[in-house]
Design an enzyme around this catalytic site. Structure first.
Site, PDB file in Angstrom:
ATOM      1  N   LYS A 259       0.143   4.257  -0.216  1.00  0.00           N
ATOM      2  CA  LYS A 259      -0.493   5.433   0.406  1.00  0.00           C
ATOM      3  C   LYS A 259      -0.233   6.672  -0.463  1.00  0.00           C
ATOM      4  O   LYS A 259      -0.207   6.529  -1.688  1.00  0.00           O
ATOM      5  CB  LYS A 259       0.006   5.589   1.850  1.00  0.00           C
ATOM      6  CG  LYS A 259      -0.194   4.291   2.646  1.00  0.00           C
ATOM      7  CD  LYS A 259       0.027   4.437   4.110  1.00  0.00           C
ATOM      8  CE  LYS A 259      -0.177   3.079   4.798  1.00  0.00           C
ATOM      9  NZ  LYS A 259      -0.019   3.135   6.243  1.00  0.00           N
TER      10      LYS A 259
ATOM     11  N   GLY B 153       2.710   2.247  10.827  1.00  0.00           N
ATOM     12  CA  GLY B 153       3.656   3.346  10.673  1.00  0.00           C
ATOM     13  C   GLY B 153       4.371   3.726  11.960  1.00  0.00           C
ATOM     14  O   GLY B 153       4.994   4.784  12.031  1.00  0.00           O
TER      15      GLY B 153
ATOM     16  N   GLY C 192       3.025  -1.228   4.253  1.00  0.00           N
ATOM     17  CA  GLY C 192       3.025   0.215   3.979  1.00  0.00           C
ATOM     18  C   GLY C 192       4.434   0.685   3.661  1.00  0.00           C
ATOM     19  O   GLY C 192       4.932   0.495   2.550  1.00  0.00           O
ATOM     20  N   GLY C 193       5.094   1.267   4.660  1.00  0.00           N
ATOM     21  CA  GLY C 193       6.412   1.889   4.464  1.00  0.00           C
ATOM     22  C   GLY C 193       7.422   1.016   3.730  1.00  0.00           C
ATOM     23  O   GLY C 193       8.116   1.495   2.825  1.00  0.00           O
TER      24      GLY C 193
ATOM     25  N   SER D 242       3.740  -2.140  10.305  1.00  0.00           N
ATOM     26  CA  SER D 242       5.200  -2.162  10.516  1.00  0.00           C
ATOM     27  C   SER D 242       5.835  -3.498  10.175  1.00  0.00           C
ATOM     28  O   SER D 242       6.802  -3.925  10.815  1.00  0.00           O
ATOM     29  CB  SER D 242       5.542  -1.743  11.959  1.00  0.00           C
ATOM     30  OG  SER D 242       5.103  -0.425  12.189  1.00  0.00           O
TER      31      SER D 242
ATOM     32  N   ASN E   6       0.877  -1.177   0.000  1.00  0.00           N
ATOM     33  CA  ASN E   6       0.000   0.000   0.000  1.00  0.00           C
ATOM     34  C   ASN E   6       0.912   1.223   0.000  1.00  0.00           C
ATOM     35  O   ASN E   6       1.520   1.543   1.017  1.00  0.00           O
ATOM     36  CB  ASN E   6      -0.889  -0.039   1.259  1.00  0.00           C
ATOM     37  CG  ASN E   6      -1.744   1.211   1.390  1.00  0.00           C
ATOM     38  OD1 ASN E   6      -1.783   2.047   0.493  1.00  0.00           O
ATOM     39  ND2 ASN E   6      -2.427   1.336   2.517  1.00  0.00           N
TER      40      ASN E   6
ATOM     41  N   GLU F   4      -5.041  -5.076  10.622  1.00  0.00           N
ATOM     42  CA  GLU F   4      -4.041  -4.031  10.800  1.00  0.00           C
ATOM     43  C   GLU F   4      -4.291  -3.333  12.138  1.00  0.00           C
ATOM     44  O   GLU F   4      -5.089  -2.381  12.196  1.00  0.00           O
ATOM     45  CB  GLU F   4      -4.137  -2.999   9.668  1.00  0.00           C
ATOM     46  CG  GLU F   4      -3.871  -3.561   8.294  1.00  0.00           C
ATOM     47  CD  GLU F   4      -3.322  -2.513   7.331  1.00  0.00           C
ATOM     48  OE1 GLU F   4      -2.449  -2.863   6.543  1.00  0.00           O
ATOM     49  OE2 GLU F   4      -3.753  -1.344   7.387  1.00  0.00           O
TER      50      GLU F   4
ATOM     51  N   GLU G 286      -6.658   4.680   8.166  1.00  0.00           N
ATOM     52  CA  GLU G 286      -6.418   6.092   7.843  1.00  0.00           C
ATOM     53  C   GLU G 286      -7.649   6.702   7.185  1.00  0.00           C
ATOM     54  O   GLU G 286      -7.966   7.879   7.375  1.00  0.00           O
ATOM     55  CB  GLU G 286      -5.181   6.214   6.940  1.00  0.00           C
ATOM     56  CG  GLU G 286      -3.910   5.931   7.720  1.00  0.00           C
ATOM     57  CD  GLU G 286      -2.769   5.357   6.905  1.00  0.00           C
ATOM     58  OE1 GLU G 286      -2.823   5.392   5.667  1.00  0.00           O
ATOM     59  OE2 GLU G 286      -1.820   4.849   7.535  1.00  0.00           O
TER      60      GLU G 286
ATOM     61  N   HIS H  30      -9.392   1.044   5.332  1.00  0.00           N
ATOM     62  CA  HIS H  30      -8.111   1.307   5.994  1.00  0.00           C
ATOM     63  C   HIS H  30      -8.322   2.287   7.153  1.00  0.00           C
ATOM     64  O   HIS H  30      -9.126   3.215   7.044  1.00  0.00           O
ATOM     65  CB  HIS H  30      -7.109   1.878   4.985  1.00  0.00           C
ATOM     66  CG  HIS H  30      -5.711   1.833   5.498  1.00  0.00           C
ATOM     67  ND1 HIS H  30      -5.234   2.742   6.419  1.00  0.00           N
ATOM     68  CD2 HIS H  30      -4.693   0.968   5.260  1.00  0.00           C
ATOM     69  CE1 HIS H  30      -3.984   2.426   6.714  1.00  0.00           C
ATOM     70  NE2 HIS H  30      -3.626   1.359   6.019  1.00  0.00           N
TER      71      HIS H  30
HETATM   72  P1  13P Z   1       3.166   0.302   7.663  1.00  0.00           P
HETATM   73  O1  13P Z   1       3.699  -0.977   7.078  1.00  0.00           O
HETATM   74  O2  13P Z   1       3.883   1.529   7.179  1.00  0.00           O
HETATM   75  O3  13P Z   1       3.061   0.227   9.153  1.00  0.00           O
HETATM   76  O4  13P Z   1       1.677   0.469   7.106  1.00  0.00           O
HETATM   77  C1  13P Z   1       0.824  -0.608   7.152  1.00  0.00           C
HETATM   78  C2  13P Z   1      -0.407  -0.252   6.418  1.00  0.00           C
HETATM   79  O5  13P Z   1      -1.131   0.639   6.805  1.00  0.00           O
HETATM   80  C3  13P Z   1      -0.687  -0.995   5.179  1.00  0.00           C
HETATM   81  O6  13P Z   1      -1.978  -0.718   4.718  1.00  0.00           O
END
Ligand code: 13P
Length: 255
Positions: free
Chosen positions: A11, A175, A236-237, A215, A9, A169, A99, A97
């Protein structure tokens, strides 16, 4: 059908050229891997869907969207419909999600409409659920996740639910660099699978893909994936650097 999946993802990250470099690096990186039943997906921002789809044409990498609107069409300036994604041959879409729940106030009802309309257009929702830190501290994490599933994907009939991918999640792990322990992930994934069995059938529960997100990185991916109910990751990251993402994919293939 249950699969092993590693999904990225992105983002709200990357410029056009950066997105182009990243998608080619990942697509080229997996080209020589023997993926068998493992699926690799990246979910770039909407504006890069065409670029990335063109780049992976005929390659093993699949493209998903990060969001979809909860109405079919109309006067919703700036929004994107399920029909638009379908017309671009997009197969996956992230829904729910944390967010989007937090910053865009997406309610359970809205998320139900999103998964319903996504399914009407042959999209596979990657449906996110997960508790806040306070929920976990007060021992409510299982109840919170159950409620999130019951007000959304569990309202689909079995035929459509069977096409949903669940991503657990925990919000406190997104994050933050803090990951759920392999035991915490396995425990929640097993709970989700059990809930699916009760809402539908044991067969559907056994066939559902449940991903972990929060993470996840090359250092912890193997210990997370090495659990019977963790089918893969929503990253994510670490999906923003091809070397890290490819390393995580290798851990999925080797566990
Ligand atoms: P991180 O891997 O950056 O923690 O993000 C996870 C995420 O929100 C994937 O949708």
């Amino acid at each position: 059908m249950r699969k092993k999946i590693v999904a990225g993802n992105w983002k709200m990250n990357k410029t056009f050229e950066e997105a182009e470099d990243l998608v080619y690096e990942i697509a080229d990186g997996i080209e020589s891997m023997s993926l068998d039943d493992t699926e690799i997906i990246v979910c770039p921002p909407y504006v890069f869907l065409e670029l990335t789809s063109d780049a992976v044409n005929d390659k093993k990498l699949k493209i998903g969207a990060q969001n979809v609107h909860h109405e079919r069409s109309g006067s919703y300036t700036g929004e994107v419909s399920a029909a638009m994604l379908q017309s671009m041959d997009i197969k996956y879409v992230i829904v729910g999600h944390s967010e989007r729940r937090k910053y865009f106030h997406e309610s359970g009802e809205m998320l139900f409409q999103k998964v319903r309309i996504a399914r009407e257009h042959e999209l596979t929702p990657i449906f996110c659920c997960g508790e806040q830190l306070e929920d976990r501290k007060s021992g409510k994490h299982f109840d919170v996740v159950k409620a999130q599933l019951e007000e959304t994907v569990f309202r689909l009939d079995e035929e459509h639910f069977a096409r949903v991918i669940i991503a657990y999640e925990p919000v406190w792990a997104i994050g933050t660099g803090e990951t759920a322990s392999p035991e915490q992930a396995q425990e929640m994934h097993a709970c989700i699978r059990d809930l699916i069995g009760k809402a539908y059938t044991d067969q559907t529960a056994a066939d559902t893909t449940i991903l972990y997100g929060g993470s996840c990185n090359p250092g912890n991916a193997a210990s997370l994936f090495n659990n019977p109910d963790v089918d893969g990751g929503l990253i994510g990251g670490a999906s923003l650097k091809s070397a890290d993402f490819l390393e995580i994919i290798k851990h999925r293939l080797n566990t």
